[in-house]
Design an enzyme around this catalytic site. Sequence first.
Site, short mmCIF file in Angstrom:
data_model
loop_
_atom_site.label_atom_id
_atom_site.label_comp_id
_atom_site.label_asym_id
_atom_site.label_seq_id
_atom_site.Cartn_x
_atom_site.Cartn_y
_atom_site.Cartn_z
N GLU A 186 -7.99 20.03 10.53
CA GLU A 186 -7.53 20.38 12.07
C GLU A 186 -8.23 20.76 13.69
OE1 GLU A 186 -2.54 20.61 12.30
OE2 GLU A 186 -3.75 22.67 12.13
N GLU A 240 -0.07 26.24 14.79
CA GLU A 240 -1.02 25.52 16.02
C GLU A 240 -1.36 26.04 17.69
OE1 GLU A 240 -0.74 21.21 14.40
OE2 GLU A 240 0.45 21.47 16.05
N PRO A 297 7.75 0.33 17.77
CA PRO A 297 8.87 0.16 17.02
C PRO A 297 8.89 -1.15 15.83
CG PRO A 297 9.25 0.18 19.11
CD PRO A 297 8.34 0.91 19.45
N GLY A 298 7.94 -2.23 16.36
CA GLY A 298 7.36 -3.91 15.75
C GLY A 298 7.04 -3.25 14.42
N ALA A 330 2.59 19.93 17.36
CA ALA A 330 3.42 18.54 16.33
C ALA A 330 3.17 18.51 15.30
CB ALA A 330 3.17 17.27 16.76
N GLU A 371 5.09 24.32 13.33
CA GLU A 371 4.08 23.71 14.24
C GLU A 371 3.71 24.25 14.72
OE1 GLU A 371 1.46 21.15 13.08
OE2 GLU A 371 3.24 20.86 11.56
N PHE A 412 1.16 -1.14 -0.06
CA PHE A 412 -0.35 0.15 0.39
C PHE A 412 1.33 1.37 0.02
CE2 PHE A 412 -1.64 3.04 1.89
CZ PHE A 412 -2.93 3.44 1.78
N GLU A 425 5.39 -6.66 8.70
CA GLU A 425 4.63 -5.71 8.37
C GLU A 425 5.09 -4.40 9.22
OE1 GLU A 425 0.15 -6.38 8.83
OE2 GLU A 425 -0.14 -8.65 7.47
N ARG A 478 -9.43 13.93 17.08
CA ARG A 478 -8.93 12.73 15.91
C ARG A 478 -9.92 11.37 16.00
NH1 ARG A 478 -3.90 14.33 13.82
NH2 ARG A 478 -2.30 15.68 15.22
#
Length: 178
Positions: free
Chosen positions: A134, A90, A108-109, A70, A86, A9, A32, A58
């Site tokens: 936003e 913001e 991190p996996g 951020a 930012e 993707f 993945e 969000r």
Amino acid sequence: MLLSSREVFRGRVTRLTVDTVELPNGHRADLEILHHPGGAAAVALDGEGRVCLLHQFRHAVGGRIWELPAGRLEPGEAPLETVRRELAEEAGVQARRIESLGTSVSSPGVFTERIHLFLASELAAVPDAREAAEVFDVHWLPLAEAVRRCLEGEIDDSKTVIGLLRAQHAVAAGRLGE
């Protein structure tokens, strides 16, 4: 060691690959990996010891959460430039002094995103320029209250928790302004 990689993707911000790797113990695995350009976040600390927090909608988490100002690193943009952009967009501030608080990795996996954290001080107001996509309210809270909210679980965004705790440590250690 990477043996092969297959893109499954590609989106506007991220891309997903399935990587076949040989792990340090010799085991082979298909992983993945969600590739993200990374971002930068700032603990903006004003002259009264207050920090800027955004109470932001969000969709991915189903509502509003508390976050530091951020944003995503744009192609070719250094983290320091991202955080300056930012802060203005913001928080409606520019900082004369910006110090690194290190980096953070969220998952991190599976996720390559690395967030560069900064402590911004000596602030001056500038016009904000939030994007249409936003939805947030800007709040200025005492640093100690923001840290308390982290420790009690009210603030659970990882970059925000890590940034606020590192900023508190820097302030307590007298590193602010060195």
